[in-house]
Design an enzyme around this catalytic site. Structure first.
Site, PDB file in Angstrom:
ATOM      1  N   HIS A 217       0.874  -1.183   0.000  1.00 32.10           N
ATOM      2  CA  HIS A 217       0.000   0.000   0.000  1.00 32.10           C
ATOM      3  C   HIS A 217       0.912   1.234   0.000  1.00 32.10           C
ATOM      4  O   HIS A 217       2.023   1.187   0.525  1.00 32.10           O
ATOM      5  CB  HIS A 217      -0.836  -0.056   1.283  1.00 32.10           C
ATOM      6  CG  HIS A 217      -1.878   0.997   1.416  1.00 32.10           C
ATOM      7  ND1 HIS A 217      -1.587   2.274   1.844  1.00 32.10           N
ATOM      8  CD2 HIS A 217      -3.215   0.969   1.200  1.00 32.10           C
ATOM      9  CE1 HIS A 217      -2.714   2.974   1.892  1.00 32.10           C
ATOM     10  NE2 HIS A 217      -3.711   2.212   1.509  1.00 32.10           N
TER      11      HIS A 217
ATOM     12  N   ASP B  29       2.987  -4.864   8.043  1.00 29.16           N
ATOM     13  CA  ASP B  29       1.786  -4.032   7.963  1.00 29.16           C
ATOM     14  C   ASP B  29       0.569  -4.955   8.058  1.00 29.16           C
ATOM     15  O   ASP B  29       0.263  -5.692   7.116  1.00 29.16           O
ATOM     16  CB  ASP B  29       1.807  -3.254   6.632  1.00 29.16           C
ATOM     17  CG  ASP B  29       0.470  -2.552   6.343  1.00 29.16           C
ATOM     18  OD1 ASP B  29      -0.470  -2.675   7.153  1.00 29.16           O
ATOM     19  OD2 ASP B  29       0.378  -1.892   5.296  1.00 29.16           O
TER      20      ASP B  29
ATOM     21  N   GLN C 102      -4.584  -5.210   6.764  1.00 27.71           N
ATOM     22  CA  GLN C 102      -5.592  -6.086   6.141  1.00 27.71           C
ATOM     23  C   GLN C 102      -5.611  -7.492   6.732  1.00 27.71           C
ATOM     24  O   GLN C 102      -6.399  -8.332   6.306  1.00 27.71           O
ATOM     25  CB  GLN C 102      -5.348  -6.182   4.624  1.00 27.71           C
ATOM     26  CG  GLN C 102      -5.537  -4.883   3.873  1.00 27.71           C
ATOM     27  CD  GLN C 102      -6.985  -4.398   3.835  1.00 27.71           C
ATOM     28  OE1 GLN C 102      -7.931  -5.155   4.077  1.00 27.71           O
ATOM     29  NE2 GLN C 102      -7.163  -3.126   3.551  1.00 27.71           N
TER      30      GLN C 102
ATOM     31  N   LYS D  85     -10.319  -0.355  10.515  1.00 24.91           N
ATOM     32  CA  LYS D  85     -10.500  -1.499   9.607  1.00 24.91           C
ATOM     33  C   LYS D  85     -10.860  -2.759  10.395  1.00 24.91           C
ATOM     34  O   LYS D  85     -11.068  -3.820   9.828  1.00 24.91           O
ATOM     35  CB  LYS D  85      -9.217  -1.744   8.815  1.00 24.91           C
ATOM     36  CG  LYS D  85      -8.940  -0.667   7.764  1.00 24.91           C
ATOM     37  CD  LYS D  85      -7.741  -1.051   6.942  1.00 24.91           C
ATOM     38  CE  LYS D  85      -7.132   0.115   6.226  1.00 24.91           C
ATOM     39  NZ  LYS D  85      -7.872   0.547   5.041  1.00 24.91           N
TER      40      LYS D  85
ATOM     41  N   CYS E 176      -4.912   2.754  -3.540  1.00 30.05           N
ATOM     42  CA  CYS E 176      -3.649   3.211  -2.916  1.00 30.05           C
ATOM     43  C   CYS E 176      -2.532   2.197  -3.129  1.00 30.05           C
ATOM     44  O   CYS E 176      -1.717   1.968  -2.220  1.00 30.05           O
ATOM     45  CB  CYS E 176      -3.821   3.489  -1.426  1.00 30.05           C
ATOM     46  SG  CYS E 176      -5.008   4.759  -1.067  1.00 30.05           S
TER      47      CYS E 176
END
Ligand code: PMP
Length: 405
Positions: free
Chosen positions: A123, A200, A203, A226, A364
Protein backbone atom coordinates in the site's frame (compact mmCIF):
# COMPACT_ATOMS: atom_id res chain seq x y z
CA UNK A 1 -18.44 -21.49 18.37
CA UNK A 2 -21.42 -21.24 16.00
CA UNK A 3 -21.61 -18.16 13.83
CA UNK A 4 -24.96 -16.38 13.95
CA UNK A 5 -24.98 -14.08 10.93
CA UNK A 6 -28.38 -12.61 11.80
CA UNK A 7 -27.22 -11.61 15.25
CA UNK A 8 -24.01 -10.17 13.81
CA UNK A 9 -25.94 -8.09 11.26
CA UNK A 10 -28.30 -6.83 13.94
CA UNK A 11 -25.29 -5.49 15.82
CA UNK A 12 -24.41 -3.11 12.96
CA UNK A 13 -27.07 -0.35 12.75
CA UNK A 14 -25.68 1.13 9.52
CA UNK A 15 -26.53 -2.09 7.66
CA UNK A 16 -30.23 -1.72 8.43
CA UNK A 17 -30.69 1.21 6.06
CA UNK A 18 -31.67 1.38 2.41
CA UNK A 19 -29.79 3.45 -0.16
CA UNK A 20 -31.58 4.57 -3.34
CA UNK A 21 -34.47 2.48 -2.02
CA UNK A 22 -32.36 -0.71 -2.02
CA UNK A 23 -30.93 -2.60 0.96
CA UNK A 24 -27.36 -1.43 1.53
CA UNK A 25 -24.75 -3.98 0.47
CA UNK A 26 -21.45 -2.86 1.87
CA UNK A 27 -18.44 -4.43 0.12
CA UNK A 28 -15.89 -1.72 0.87
CA UNK A 29 -14.57 -3.24 4.08
CA UNK A 30 -10.97 -3.15 2.90
CA UNK A 31 -11.25 0.64 3.06
CA UNK A 32 -13.06 0.78 6.38
CA UNK A 33 -15.39 -1.48 8.33
CA UNK A 34 -18.71 -0.59 9.95
CA UNK A 35 -19.07 -0.31 13.72
CA UNK A 36 -21.02 -2.63 15.99
CA UNK A 37 -23.27 -1.29 18.75
CA UNK A 38 -20.84 -1.93 21.64
CA UNK A 39 -18.27 0.32 19.92
CA UNK A 40 -20.78 3.05 19.13
CA UNK A 41 -22.12 2.87 22.67
CA UNK A 42 -18.81 3.01 24.50
CA UNK A 43 -17.65 6.03 22.51
CA UNK A 44 -20.97 7.71 23.25
CA UNK A 45 -20.92 6.78 26.95
CA UNK A 46 -17.35 7.95 27.43
CA UNK A 47 -18.20 11.32 25.95
CA UNK A 48 -21.31 11.55 28.11
CA UNK A 49 -19.87 10.31 31.39
CA UNK A 50 -16.13 9.96 31.62
CA UNK A 51 -14.36 12.38 29.30
CA UNK A 52 -11.23 13.75 30.91
CA UNK A 53 -7.61 13.98 29.83
CA UNK A 54 -5.67 10.81 30.63
CA UNK A 55 -2.54 10.57 32.80
CA UNK A 56 -3.02 14.10 34.09
CA UNK A 57 -6.01 14.60 36.34
CA UNK A 58 -5.88 13.19 39.83
CA UNK A 59 -9.65 13.59 39.91
CA UNK A 60 -12.30 10.89 39.57
CA UNK A 61 -12.96 11.23 35.84
CA UNK A 62 -9.27 11.41 34.97
CA UNK A 63 -8.55 8.23 36.90
CA UNK A 64 -11.48 6.37 35.40
CA UNK A 65 -10.60 7.11 31.82
CA UNK A 66 -6.88 6.53 32.38
CA UNK A 67 -7.64 3.08 33.73
CA UNK A 68 -9.87 2.30 30.75
CA UNK A 69 -7.11 3.49 28.37
CA UNK A 70 -4.46 1.31 29.98
CA UNK A 71 -6.86 -1.64 29.99
CA UNK A 72 -7.40 -1.03 26.27
CA UNK A 73 -3.64 -1.34 25.81
CA UNK A 74 -3.71 -4.70 27.60
CA UNK A 75 -6.59 -5.88 25.39
CA UNK A 76 -4.54 -5.05 22.28
CA UNK A 77 -1.46 -6.67 23.80
CA UNK A 78 -3.34 -9.93 24.32
CA UNK A 79 -5.04 -9.70 20.93
CA UNK A 80 -1.76 -9.63 18.98
CA UNK A 81 0.08 -11.63 21.66
CA UNK A 82 2.71 -9.01 22.43
CA UNK A 83 5.00 -9.84 25.36
CA UNK A 84 4.41 -6.55 27.23
CA UNK A 85 1.69 -3.89 27.32
CA UNK A 86 4.25 -1.11 26.87
CA UNK A 87 5.16 -2.55 23.48
CA UNK A 88 1.76 -1.30 22.28
CA UNK A 89 1.86 2.33 21.15
CA UNK A 90 -1.47 3.92 20.32
CA UNK A 91 -1.43 5.86 17.07
CA UNK A 92 -3.83 7.46 14.61
CA UNK A 93 -3.67 4.44 12.29
CA UNK A 94 -1.40 2.37 10.08
CA UNK A 95 -0.22 5.38 8.09
CA UNK A 96 0.67 7.33 11.24
CA UNK A 97 2.44 4.29 12.73
CA UNK A 98 4.60 3.71 9.65
CA UNK A 99 5.47 7.38 9.21
CA UNK A 100 6.47 7.65 12.86
CA UNK A 101 8.57 4.53 12.67
CA UNK A 102 10.23 5.63 9.43
CA UNK A 103 11.31 8.85 11.15
CA UNK A 104 12.54 7.26 14.38
CA UNK A 105 14.28 4.28 12.81
CA UNK A 106 15.77 6.55 10.17
CA UNK A 107 17.16 8.99 12.75
CA UNK A 108 18.90 6.26 14.67
CA UNK A 109 19.93 3.68 12.09
CA UNK A 110 19.79 4.83 8.47
CA UNK A 111 22.84 6.45 6.86
CA UNK A 112 23.87 7.33 3.32
CA UNK A 113 24.13 4.24 1.13
CA UNK A 114 21.96 2.08 3.40
CA UNK A 115 19.04 0.11 2.01
CA UNK A 116 15.38 -0.52 2.89
CA UNK A 117 13.52 -3.42 1.30
CA UNK A 118 9.79 -3.30 0.60
CA UNK A 119 7.61 -5.30 -1.81
CA UNK A 120 5.90 -4.50 -5.08
CA UNK A 121 2.46 -5.15 -3.57
CA UNK A 122 2.66 -2.60 -0.71
CA UNK A 123 0.00 0.00 0.00
CA UNK A 124 1.28 3.56 -0.61
CA UNK A 125 1.53 4.01 3.15
CA UNK A 126 4.25 1.34 3.27
CA UNK A 127 6.06 2.80 0.25
CA UNK A 128 6.04 6.58 0.48
CA UNK A 129 7.33 7.00 4.09
CA UNK A 130 10.32 4.76 3.21
CA UNK A 131 10.89 6.62 -0.03
CA UNK A 132 10.84 9.91 1.91
CA UNK A 133 13.32 8.48 4.41
CA UNK A 134 15.60 7.29 1.60
CA UNK A 135 15.38 10.78 0.08
CA UNK A 136 16.39 12.42 3.37
CA UNK A 137 19.27 10.04 4.02
CA UNK A 138 20.46 9.26 0.51
CA UNK A 139 19.56 5.65 1.08
CA UNK A 140 18.18 3.17 -1.43
CA UNK A 141 14.76 1.54 -1.69
CA UNK A 142 14.73 -2.01 -3.04
CA UNK A 143 11.55 -3.79 -4.12
CA UNK A 144 10.74 -7.51 -4.00
CA UNK A 145 8.55 -8.33 -7.02
CA UNK A 146 5.47 -10.57 -7.09
CA UNK A 147 4.49 -12.97 -9.86
CA UNK A 148 1.30 -12.67 -11.92
CA UNK A 149 -0.61 -14.79 -9.39
CA UNK A 150 0.22 -12.22 -6.73
CA UNK A 151 2.81 -14.33 -4.90
CA UNK A 152 6.00 -12.68 -3.63
CA UNK A 153 9.19 -13.94 -5.26
CA UNK A 154 10.99 -14.71 -2.05
CA UNK A 155 14.03 -16.16 -3.79
CA UNK A 156 14.66 -12.58 -4.98
CA UNK A 157 14.43 -11.27 -1.43
CA UNK A 158 17.31 -13.56 -0.43
CA UNK A 159 19.56 -12.00 -3.06
CA UNK A 160 18.59 -8.44 -2.05
CA UNK A 161 19.58 -8.61 1.62
CA UNK A 162 23.08 -7.49 2.56
CA UNK A 163 25.01 -5.68 5.32
CA UNK A 164 23.53 -2.35 4.26
CA UNK A 165 19.90 -3.48 4.69
CA UNK A 166 18.35 -1.62 7.63
CA UNK A 167 14.75 -2.89 7.43
CA UNK A 168 12.35 -5.10 5.51
CA UNK A 169 8.80 -3.69 5.41
CA UNK A 170 6.13 -6.08 4.17
CA UNK A 171 2.35 -6.30 4.27
CA UNK A 172 0.79 -9.29 6.01
CA UNK A 173 -2.19 -9.35 3.65
CA UNK A 174 -2.59 -7.42 0.43
CA UNK A 175 -5.40 -4.90 -0.03
CA UNK A 176 -5.47 -5.53 -3.79
CA UNK A 177 -4.30 -9.11 -4.42
CA UNK A 178 -5.64 -10.53 -1.14
CA UNK A 179 -2.40 -12.53 -0.83
CA UNK A 180 -1.50 -13.58 2.70
CA UNK A 181 2.26 -13.33 2.76
CA UNK A 182 4.46 -15.86 4.58
CA UNK A 183 5.62 -13.24 7.05
CA UNK A 184 7.00 -15.74 9.54
CA UNK A 185 9.36 -17.12 6.87
CA UNK A 186 10.33 -13.62 5.81
CA UNK A 187 11.16 -12.70 9.41
CA UNK A 188 13.25 -15.80 9.95
CA UNK A 189 15.14 -15.16 6.69
CA UNK A 190 15.73 -11.52 7.67
CA UNK A 191 16.84 -12.36 11.19
CA UNK A 192 19.53 -14.65 9.82
CA UNK A 193 21.04 -11.43 8.47
CA UNK A 194 20.19 -9.41 11.64
CA UNK A 195 17.67 -7.32 9.71
CA UNK A 196 14.51 -6.15 11.53
CA UNK A 197 11.09 -6.59 9.90
CA UNK A 198 8.01 -4.39 9.96
CA UNK A 199 4.73 -6.13 9.17
CA UNK A 200 1.79 -4.03 7.96
CA UNK A 201 -1.21 -5.80 9.45
CA UNK A 202 -3.91 -3.38 8.24
CA UNK A 203 -5.59 -6.09 6.14
CA UNK A 204 -4.73 -9.11 8.24
CA UNK A 205 -5.87 -8.19 11.75
CA UNK A 206 -9.60 -8.14 10.90
CA UNK A 207 -9.41 -11.63 9.35
CA UNK A 208 -6.51 -13.72 10.66
CA UNK A 209 -5.34 -14.44 14.22
CA UNK A 210 -2.07 -12.58 14.79
CA UNK A 211 0.70 -13.61 17.15
CA UNK A 212 3.60 -11.18 16.95
CA UNK A 213 5.79 -13.31 19.19
CA UNK A 214 5.29 -16.39 17.07
CA UNK A 215 5.82 -14.34 13.90
CA UNK A 216 8.83 -12.81 15.67
CA UNK A 217 8.43 -9.56 13.70
CA UNK A 218 10.13 -6.50 15.18
CA UNK A 219 7.32 -4.09 14.39
CA UNK A 220 3.64 -4.61 13.56
CA UNK A 221 1.08 -1.94 12.67
CA UNK A 222 -2.65 -1.80 12.06
CA UNK A 223 -5.64 0.56 11.97
CA UNK A 224 -8.59 0.50 14.37
CA UNK A 225 -11.15 1.57 11.79
CA UNK A 226 -10.50 -1.50 9.61
CA UNK A 227 -11.18 -3.79 12.54
CA UNK A 228 -14.62 -2.43 13.47
CA UNK A 229 -13.19 0.33 15.69
CA UNK A 230 -13.37 4.14 15.48
CA UNK A 231 -11.48 6.15 12.87
CA UNK A 232 -8.27 7.89 13.85
CA UNK A 233 -7.07 4.93 15.91
CA UNK A 234 -4.32 2.41 15.38
CA UNK A 235 -1.33 0.64 16.81
CA UNK A 236 2.40 0.59 16.48
CA UNK A 237 3.76 -2.54 18.11
CA UNK A 238 7.51 -2.80 18.57
CA UNK A 239 9.71 -5.17 20.47
CA UNK A 240 10.87 -3.46 23.65
CA UNK A 241 14.53 -3.57 22.62
CA UNK A 242 13.77 -1.67 19.40
CA UNK A 243 11.44 0.87 20.99
CA UNK A 244 14.11 1.53 23.61
CA UNK A 245 16.76 2.13 20.97
CA UNK A 246 14.90 4.52 18.68
CA UNK A 247 14.07 8.17 19.48
CA UNK A 248 10.50 9.52 19.64
CA UNK A 249 8.95 10.81 16.42
CA UNK A 250 6.96 13.59 18.07
CA UNK A 251 7.87 15.93 20.90
CA UNK A 252 5.39 17.47 23.32
CA UNK A 253 3.46 16.84 26.48
CA UNK A 254 3.41 13.41 28.19
CA UNK A 255 6.38 12.00 26.24
CA UNK A 256 8.91 13.71 28.51
CA UNK A 257 10.48 12.99 31.86
CA UNK A 258 12.12 16.37 32.50
CA UNK A 259 12.35 19.48 30.38
CA UNK A 260 14.72 22.43 30.65
CA UNK A 261 15.74 24.77 27.86
CA UNK A 262 19.09 23.00 27.76
CA UNK A 263 17.92 19.40 27.71
CA UNK A 264 14.87 17.13 27.67
CA UNK A 265 14.78 13.54 28.85
CA UNK A 266 12.10 11.22 27.61
CA UNK A 267 9.40 9.31 29.42
CA UNK A 268 9.44 5.51 29.64
CA UNK A 269 7.69 3.24 27.14
CA UNK A 270 5.03 3.49 25.83
CA UNK A 271 4.55 7.18 26.70
CA UNK A 272 7.77 8.21 24.94
CA UNK A 273 5.86 7.63 21.70
CA UNK A 274 2.50 9.09 22.74
CA UNK A 275 3.06 12.83 22.67
CA UNK A 276 0.18 15.20 23.34
CA UNK A 277 -3.42 14.38 24.15
CA UNK A 278 -4.00 11.08 22.40
CA UNK A 279 -7.26 9.80 20.95
CA UNK A 280 -7.94 7.99 24.22
CA UNK A 281 -11.67 7.55 23.64
CA UNK A 282 -10.89 6.14 20.20
CA UNK A 283 -8.31 3.75 21.68
CA UNK A 284 -10.84 2.47 24.22
CA UNK A 285 -13.36 2.10 21.37
CA UNK A 286 -10.80 0.13 19.35
CA UNK A 287 -10.27 -2.26 22.26
CA UNK A 288 -14.05 -2.67 22.51
CA UNK A 289 -14.14 -3.55 18.79
CA UNK A 290 -11.48 -6.18 19.38
CA UNK A 291 -13.44 -7.62 22.29
CA UNK A 292 -16.42 -7.79 19.95
CA UNK A 293 -14.34 -9.57 17.30
CA UNK A 294 -13.03 -12.07 19.85
CA UNK A 295 -16.44 -12.74 21.34
CA UNK A 296 -17.89 -13.34 17.87
CA UNK A 297 -15.03 -15.79 17.31
CA UNK A 298 -12.01 -15.14 15.11
CA UNK A 299 -12.03 -18.65 13.71
CA UNK A 300 -15.72 -18.76 12.86
CA UNK A 301 -15.44 -15.31 11.27
CA UNK A 302 -12.51 -16.58 9.17
CA UNK A 303 -14.48 -19.65 8.03
CA UNK A 304 -17.46 -17.47 7.09
CA UNK A 305 -15.31 -14.94 5.23
CA UNK A 306 -13.39 -17.65 3.33
CA UNK A 307 -16.74 -19.04 2.27
CA UNK A 308 -17.71 -15.63 0.93
CA UNK A 309 -14.39 -15.29 -0.87
CA UNK A 310 -14.56 -18.66 -2.62
CA UNK A 311 -18.21 -18.19 -3.53
CA UNK A 312 -17.52 -14.75 -5.03
CA UNK A 313 -14.45 -15.90 -6.97
CA UNK A 314 -16.34 -18.89 -8.43
CA UNK A 315 -19.34 -16.77 -9.40
CA UNK A 316 -17.11 -14.13 -11.00
CA UNK A 317 -15.15 -16.79 -12.90
CA UNK A 318 -18.39 -18.35 -14.16
CA UNK A 319 -19.34 -15.07 -15.87
CA UNK A 320 -16.55 -15.60 -18.39
CA UNK A 321 -15.74 -11.91 -18.93
CA UNK A 322 -14.05 -11.11 -15.62
CA UNK A 323 -10.31 -10.84 -14.97
CA UNK A 324 -9.37 -11.49 -11.36
CA UNK A 325 -6.10 -10.04 -10.04
CA UNK A 326 -4.40 -12.25 -7.48
CA UNK A 327 -4.62 -16.04 -7.41
CA UNK A 328 -2.36 -16.78 -4.47
CA UNK A 329 -3.10 -20.03 -2.62
CA UNK A 330 -3.73 -18.21 0.68
CA UNK A 331 -5.97 -15.18 0.41
CA UNK A 332 -7.91 -12.90 2.68
CA UNK A 333 -11.55 -12.09 1.95
CA UNK A 334 -11.34 -9.60 -0.88
CA UNK A 335 -11.22 -9.83 -4.65
CA UNK A 336 -10.17 -7.26 -7.23
CA UNK A 337 -11.27 -7.68 -10.80
CA UNK A 338 -12.12 -5.97 -14.06
CA UNK A 339 -15.05 -6.49 -16.40
CA UNK A 340 -13.99 -6.89 -19.99
CA UNK A 341 -14.33 -3.62 -21.99
CA UNK A 342 -15.93 -1.75 -19.07
CA UNK A 343 -14.29 1.04 -17.14
CA UNK A 344 -14.23 0.25 -13.38
CA UNK A 345 -15.66 3.66 -12.59
CA UNK A 346 -18.72 3.06 -14.81
CA UNK A 347 -19.30 -0.29 -13.13
CA UNK A 348 -18.92 1.29 -9.69
CA UNK A 349 -21.44 4.02 -10.52
CA UNK A 350 -24.07 1.56 -11.73
CA UNK A 351 -23.57 -0.83 -8.81
CA UNK A 352 -23.84 2.09 -6.41
CA UNK A 353 -27.29 2.91 -7.75
CA UNK A 354 -28.24 -0.67 -6.89
CA UNK A 355 -27.20 -0.06 -3.30
CA UNK A 356 -23.92 -1.97 -3.68
CA UNK A 357 -20.85 -0.20 -2.32
CA UNK A 358 -17.70 -1.51 -3.99
CA UNK A 359 -14.40 0.29 -4.48
CA UNK A 360 -12.95 1.31 -7.83
CA UNK A 361 -9.56 2.76 -8.69
CA UNK A 362 -6.02 1.94 -7.65
CA UNK A 363 -6.74 1.20 -3.97
CA UNK A 364 -3.65 3.21 -2.92
CA UNK A 365 -1.46 0.61 -4.60
CA UNK A 366 -0.54 2.11 -7.96
CA UNK A 367 2.51 -0.17 -8.42
CA UNK A 368 0.17 -3.20 -8.32
CA UNK A 369 -1.90 -1.68 -11.13
CA UNK A 370 1.33 -0.89 -13.03
CA UNK A 371 2.36 -4.54 -12.68
CA UNK A 372 -0.74 -5.61 -14.61
CA UNK A 373 -0.67 -2.60 -16.98
CA UNK A 374 -4.11 -1.36 -15.87
CA UNK A 375 -5.28 2.03 -14.62
CA UNK A 376 -7.38 0.57 -11.88
CA UNK A 377 -9.91 -2.14 -11.12
CA UNK A 378 -12.89 -3.02 -8.94
CA UNK A 379 -12.62 -4.33 -5.39
CA UNK A 380 -15.20 -6.22 -3.37
CA UNK A 381 -13.95 -6.73 0.17
CA UNK A 382 -15.95 -8.82 2.61
CA UNK A 383 -16.43 -8.61 6.36
CA UNK A 384 -18.10 -10.79 8.99
CA UNK A 385 -21.55 -9.29 8.30
CA UNK A 386 -21.65 -9.98 4.55
CA UNK A 387 -23.73 -12.80 3.06
CA UNK A 388 -23.81 -15.10 0.04
CA UNK A 389 -27.09 -13.43 -1.01
CA UNK A 390 -25.32 -10.10 -1.17
CA UNK A 391 -22.71 -11.64 -3.47
CA UNK A 392 -25.51 -12.96 -5.69
CA UNK A 393 -26.88 -9.40 -5.88
CA UNK A 394 -23.45 -8.11 -6.91
CA UNK A 395 -23.21 -10.76 -9.63
CA UNK A 396 -26.67 -9.80 -10.92
CA UNK A 397 -25.52 -6.16 -10.83
CA UNK A 398 -22.41 -6.99 -12.87
CA UNK A 399 -24.56 -8.78 -15.47
CA UNK A 400 -26.69 -5.62 -15.79
CA UNK A 401 -23.57 -3.47 -16.11
CA UNK A 402 -22.33 -5.75 -18.91
CA UNK A 403 -25.64 -5.43 -20.75
CA UNK A 404 -25.73 -1.64 -20.35
CA UNK A 405 -22.27 -0.88 -21.77
N1 PMP B 1 -1.81 -0.75 4.61
C1 PMP B 1 -2.78 -1.46 4.01
C2 PMP B 1 -2.48 -2.85 3.56
C3 PMP B 1 -4.03 -0.90 3.83
O1 PMP B 1 -5.00 -1.62 3.23
C4 PMP B 1 -4.29 0.41 4.31
C5 PMP B 1 -5.65 1.07 4.12
N2 PMP B 1 -6.25 0.83 2.89
C6 PMP B 1 -3.26 1.10 4.91
C7 PMP B 1 -2.05 0.49 5.05
C8 PMP B 1 -3.45 2.48 5.44
O2 PMP B 1 -4.32 2.47 6.52
P1 PMP B 1 -4.88 3.82 7.15
O3 PMP B 1 -5.44 4.60 6.00
O4 PMP B 1 -5.91 3.37 8.11
O5 PMP B 1 -3.74 4.52 7.80
Amino acid sequence: MSFDIKKVRDDFPILQQRVYGKPLIYFDNGATTQKPLPVIEIVNTLHRQSNSSIHRGIHYLGEQVTEAYENARKTIQKFIHAAQPHEIIFSAGTTASINGLAFSLGERFVREGDEIIITEMEHHSNIVPWQMLCGRKNARLKVVPFDDNGVLQLEKLETMMNRKTRLIAVMHASNTLATINPVKDIVSLAHRHDIPVLVDGAQSVPHIPVDVQDMDCDFFVFSGHKVYGPTGTGVLYGKEKWLDMIPPFQGGGEMVDSVTFEKTTYNQLPYKFEAGTTNYIGAIGMAKAIEYLLSTGLRSIAVHEQNLLHYAVNKLDELGYITIYGRAPLKTSLVTFSISHIHPYDAGMVLDKMGIAIRTGTHCAQPVMQHYGIEGNIRASFAMYNTLDEIDSMIEGIKKVKLMF
